[in-house]
Design a protein around this motif. Structure first.
Motif, PDB file in Angstrom:
ATOM      1  N   GLU A 155      23.350  -2.717  -7.108  1.00  0.00           N
ATOM      2  CA  GLU A 155      22.085  -2.835  -7.833  1.00  0.00           C
ATOM      3  C   GLU A 155      20.892  -3.014  -6.899  1.00  0.00           C
ATOM      4  O   GLU A 155      19.798  -2.555  -7.197  1.00  0.00           O
ATOM      5  CB  GLU A 155      22.142  -4.035  -8.798  1.00  0.00           C
ATOM      6  N   SER A 156      21.106  -3.711  -5.778  1.00  0.00           N
ATOM      7  CA  SER A 156      19.982  -4.106  -4.923  1.00  0.00           C
ATOM      8  C   SER A 156      19.727  -3.163  -3.759  1.00  0.00           C
ATOM      9  O   SER A 156      18.622  -3.137  -3.229  1.00  0.00           O
ATOM     10  CB  SER A 156      20.219  -5.514  -4.355  1.00  0.00           C
ATOM     11  N   CYS A 157      20.758  -2.441  -3.318  1.00  0.00           N
ATOM     12  CA  CYS A 157      20.602  -1.582  -2.144  1.00  0.00           C
ATOM     13  C   CYS A 157      20.293  -0.158  -2.606  1.00  0.00           C
ATOM     14  O   CYS A 157      21.107   0.465  -3.289  1.00  0.00           O
ATOM     15  CB  CYS A 157      21.862  -1.582  -1.295  1.00  0.00           C
ATOM     16  N   LEU A 158      19.135   0.326  -2.215  1.00  0.00           N
ATOM     17  CA  LEU A 158      18.684   1.665  -2.609  1.00  0.00           C
ATOM     18  C   LEU A 158      19.769   2.717  -2.400  1.00  0.00           C
ATOM     19  O   LEU A 158      20.055   3.519  -3.283  1.00  0.00           O
ATOM     20  CB  LEU A 158      17.419   2.009  -1.811  1.00  0.00           C
ATOM     21  N   LEU A 159      20.405   2.707  -1.216  1.00  0.00           N
ATOM     22  CA  LEU A 159      21.382   3.745  -0.888  1.00  0.00           C
ATOM     23  C   LEU A 159      22.610   3.706  -1.788  1.00  0.00           C
ATOM     24  O   LEU A 159      23.300   4.703  -1.936  1.00  0.00           O
ATOM     25  CB  LEU A 159      21.813   3.627   0.581  1.00  0.00           C
ATOM     26  N   GLU A 160      22.899   2.550  -2.380  1.00  0.00           N
ATOM     27  CA  GLU A 160      24.103   2.429  -3.207  1.00  0.00           C
ATOM     28  C   GLU A 160      23.797   2.572  -4.694  1.00  0.00           C
ATOM     29  O   GLU A 160      24.705   2.636  -5.522  1.00  0.00           O
ATOM     30  CB  GLU A 160      24.780   1.086  -2.935  1.00  0.00           C
ATOM     31  N   GLN A 161      22.504   2.625  -5.036  1.00  0.00           N
ATOM     32  CA  GLN A 161      22.136   2.747  -6.449  1.00  0.00           C
ATOM     33  C   GLN A 161      22.512   4.118  -7.005  1.00  0.00           C
ATOM     34  O   GLN A 161      22.484   5.112  -6.287  1.00  0.00           O
ATOM     35  CB  GLN A 161      20.622   2.563  -6.620  1.00  0.00           C
ATOM     36  N   ALA A 162      22.824   4.149  -8.298  1.00  0.00           N
ATOM     37  CA  ALA A 162      22.993   5.430  -8.984  1.00  0.00           C
ATOM     38  C   ALA A 162      21.622   6.089  -9.057  1.00  0.00           C
ATOM     39  O   ALA A 162      20.617   5.438  -9.365  1.00  0.00           O
ATOM     40  CB  ALA A 162      23.559   5.200 -10.374  1.00  0.00           C
ATOM     41  N   PHE A 163      21.566   7.377  -8.750  1.00  0.00           N
ATOM     42  CA  PHE A 163      20.320   8.156  -8.754  1.00  0.00           C
ATOM     43  C   PHE A 163      19.842   8.268 -10.208  1.00  0.00           C
ATOM     44  O   PHE A 163      20.549   8.789 -11.058  1.00  0.00           O
ATOM     45  CB  PHE A 163      20.631   9.537  -8.155  1.00  0.00           C
ATOM     46  N   VAL A 164      18.634   7.786 -10.487  1.00  0.00           N
ATOM     47  CA  VAL A 164      18.185   7.720 -11.895  1.00  0.00           C
ATOM     48  C   VAL A 164      18.102   9.099 -12.560  1.00  0.00           C
ATOM     49  O   VAL A 164      18.249   9.212 -13.764  1.00  0.00           O
ATOM     50  CB  VAL A 164      16.812   6.987 -12.045  1.00  0.00           C
ATOM     51  N   LYS A 165      17.880  10.129 -11.761  1.00  0.00           N
ATOM     52  CA  LYS A 165      17.777  11.473 -12.344  1.00  0.00           C
ATOM     53  C   LYS A 165      19.145  12.137 -12.543  1.00  0.00           C
ATOM     54  O   LYS A 165      19.240  13.203 -13.161  1.00  0.00           O
ATOM     55  CB  LYS A 165      16.901  12.372 -11.444  1.00  0.00           C
ATOM     56  N   ASP A 166      20.198  11.541 -11.988  1.00  0.00           N
ATOM     57  CA  ASP A 166      21.559  12.088 -12.109  1.00  0.00           C
ATOM     58  C   ASP A 166      22.522  10.963 -11.753  1.00  0.00           C
ATOM     59  O   ASP A 166      22.939  10.820 -10.601  1.00  0.00           O
ATOM     60  CB  ASP A 166      21.729  13.289 -11.162  1.00  0.00           C
ATOM     61  N   THR A 167      22.876  10.175 -12.754  1.00  0.00           N
ATOM     62  CA  THR A 167      23.596   8.919 -12.483  1.00  0.00           C
ATOM     63  C   THR A 167      25.029   9.122 -11.988  1.00  0.00           C
ATOM     64  O   THR A 167      25.697   8.146 -11.647  1.00  0.00           O
ATOM     65  CB  THR A 167      23.589   8.010 -13.735  1.00  0.00           C
ATOM     66  N   ARG A 169      25.575  10.591  -9.249  1.00  0.00           N
ATOM     67  CA  ARG A 169      25.444  10.530  -7.798  1.00  0.00           C
ATOM     68  C   ARG A 169      24.733   9.243  -7.379  1.00  0.00           C
ATOM     69  O   ARG A 169      23.901   8.730  -8.116  1.00  0.00           O
ATOM     70  CB  ARG A 169      24.606  11.717  -7.292  1.00  0.00           C
ATOM     71  N   THR A 170      25.071   8.755  -6.183  1.00  0.00           N
ATOM     72  CA  THR A 170      24.319   7.635  -5.617  1.00  0.00           C
ATOM     73  C   THR A 170      23.199   8.220  -4.760  1.00  0.00           C
ATOM     74  O   THR A 170      23.173   9.427  -4.486  1.00  0.00           O
ATOM     75  CB  THR A 170      25.205   6.747  -4.716  1.00  0.00           C
ATOM     76  N   ILE A 171      22.289   7.342  -4.303  1.00  0.00           N
ATOM     77  CA  ILE A 171      21.219   7.812  -3.411  1.00  0.00           C
ATOM     78  C   ILE A 171      21.832   8.270  -2.079  1.00  0.00           C
ATOM     79  O   ILE A 171      21.331   9.208  -1.454  1.00  0.00           O
ATOM     80  CB  ILE A 171      20.144   6.720  -3.216  1.00  0.00           C
ATOM     81  N   THR A 172      22.919   7.633  -1.645  1.00  0.00           N
ATOM     82  CA  THR A 172      23.613   8.102  -0.436  1.00  0.00           C
ATOM     83  C   THR A 172      24.092   9.534  -0.628  1.00  0.00           C
ATOM     84  O   THR A 172      23.957  10.367   0.281  1.00  0.00           O
ATOM     85  CB  THR A 172      24.798   7.182  -0.098  1.00  0.00           C
ATOM     86  N   ASP A 173      24.659   9.825  -1.798  1.00  0.00           N
ATOM     87  CA  ASP A 173      25.092  11.208  -2.088  1.00  0.00           C
ATOM     88  C   ASP A 173      23.908  12.164  -1.987  1.00  0.00           C
ATOM     89  O   ASP A 173      23.999  13.222  -1.360  1.00  0.00           O
ATOM     90  CB  ASP A 173      25.690  11.303  -3.505  1.00  0.00           C
ATOM     91  N   LEU A 174      22.799  11.782  -2.619  1.00  0.00           N
ATOM     92  CA  LEU A 174      21.600  12.623  -2.603  1.00  0.00           C
ATOM     93  C   LEU A 174      21.132  12.846  -1.159  1.00  0.00           C
ATOM     94  O   LEU A 174      20.790  13.967  -0.769  1.00  0.00           O
ATOM     95  CB  LEU A 174      20.485  11.945  -3.418  1.00  0.00           C
ATOM     96  N   LEU A 175      21.162  11.774  -0.363  1.00  0.00           N
ATOM     97  CA  LEU A 175      20.748  11.844   1.042  1.00  0.00           C
ATOM     98  C   LEU A 175      21.665  12.794   1.808  1.00  0.00           C
ATOM     99  O   LEU A 175      21.194  13.691   2.524  1.00  0.00           O
ATOM    100  CB  LEU A 175      20.776  10.434   1.652  1.00  0.00           C
TER     101      LEU A 175
END
Lengths: 198, 198
Positions: A155-167, A169-175
């Motif tokens: 919940e707190s770490c940006l990289l581990e959050q679910a991507f709000v536009k496609d839940t 994937r995580t932000i790490t996945d998007l990166l």
């Protein structure tokens, strides 16, 4: 179906530099076949993306997102290797996605490495006391605390959050996918979020 | 020309709520005439602006400025009393001026109240040692240190900086004049400045 051992996952990680979950999934899909798993990771661009993760990122952009109504704003710094890439639409789309993610999901830090030891100790303490108050058996309390701490990171770490536009994937996945697409190492360096009156 | 005493300045401050320098100037221009000085402050809107300074500011906007080239960005929170004013062009022009000021002049804090005691002590220490190394006489060192500290405030505190678009005014002047024009209390609540790679 072949059993995927931790040793196999580690070997694949060492060879490709890809993340643990990606390696496990690739091995499972390849039914334990090492070469197939590597091919699979390469096809997805994950192996090469991970290899790029060590490269220096001294270029990039500062990007801002102001939520309609002007009561919430975000500033992010996204780094890449060259100014050429910094000017591309793909890179800017990524910066915008990250800024909107910060606006919507209110992360506290970029990655779990940025959570201070004091903060972790304080969180553990709260979870421990909660579990005790709920009368959980002593021997499973550590496991409960570990589980809640993982949830806190997610919940707190940006990289581990679910991507709000496609839940899915995580932000790490998007990166990782953006690195694979652009062909340069990319880093989310920092962010700040101002909400009126906070 | 009448002598302007500290007592007169204090009395005018108590009556109008205007700043010391403004009161002194108004009294000097009115040749010590109290009523004239008040009228003068009122005409400039300074007396009423200062009176508004106590009023609660819970509305406002988050405003961003990204410098051309996208290597430098600023996020500011500017508060006012009502959402109605927050939407006006005058208010937004002020927010933009403040954001561009932060981008150009790189202040460290909003006002001198935001400078920590440790920071002041560290600055004093540096100035003291400088003065000693330069062989300045012991009895004037305190005065030199005070002078340098004032210069530090003028450079580091946003409110005391010279306005980059009109260096004859400080940001405090710009703020006071904007309050007088808009008729609501306004506060620069916070700002952040990201420069690529900083």
């Amino acid at each position: 179906m072949a059993e995927i051992t931790a040793k196999m996952v580690k070997e694949l990680r060492d060879q490709t530099g890809a993340g643990m979950m990606n390696c496990k999934k690739a091995l499972a899909e390849a039914d334990g076949d090492f070469e197939k798993a590597i091919k699979h990771l390469r096809e997805q661009g994950i192996a090469s993306a991970a290899k790029k993760a060590g490269r220096t990122t001294s270029e990039g952009i500062i990007f801002s997102y102001i939520h309609p109504g002007d009561k919430l704003g975000v500033l992010v710094e996204i780094n890449c290797e060259t100014d050429f890439v910094a000017r591309t639409d793909d890179f800017r789309t990524f910066a915008k996605d990250v800024a909107m993610q910060v606006a919507a999901a209110d992360p506290k830090v970029v990655s779990r490495e940025d959570v201070s030891a004091e903060m972790i100790a304080a969180e553990r303490d709260v979870y421990q006391n909660q579990a005790k108050l709920e009368g959980k058996p002593e021997k499973i309390i550590d496991k409960i605390v570990d589980g809640k701490l993982e949830k806190f990171y997610a919940e707190s770490c940006l990289l581990e959050q679910a991507f709000v536009k496609d839940t899915d994937r995580t932000i790490t996945d998007l990166l990782t996918q953006t690195i694979a697409k652009i062909g340069e190492n990319i880093k989310i360096r920092r962010f700040i979020r101002f909400r009126l009156g906070d």
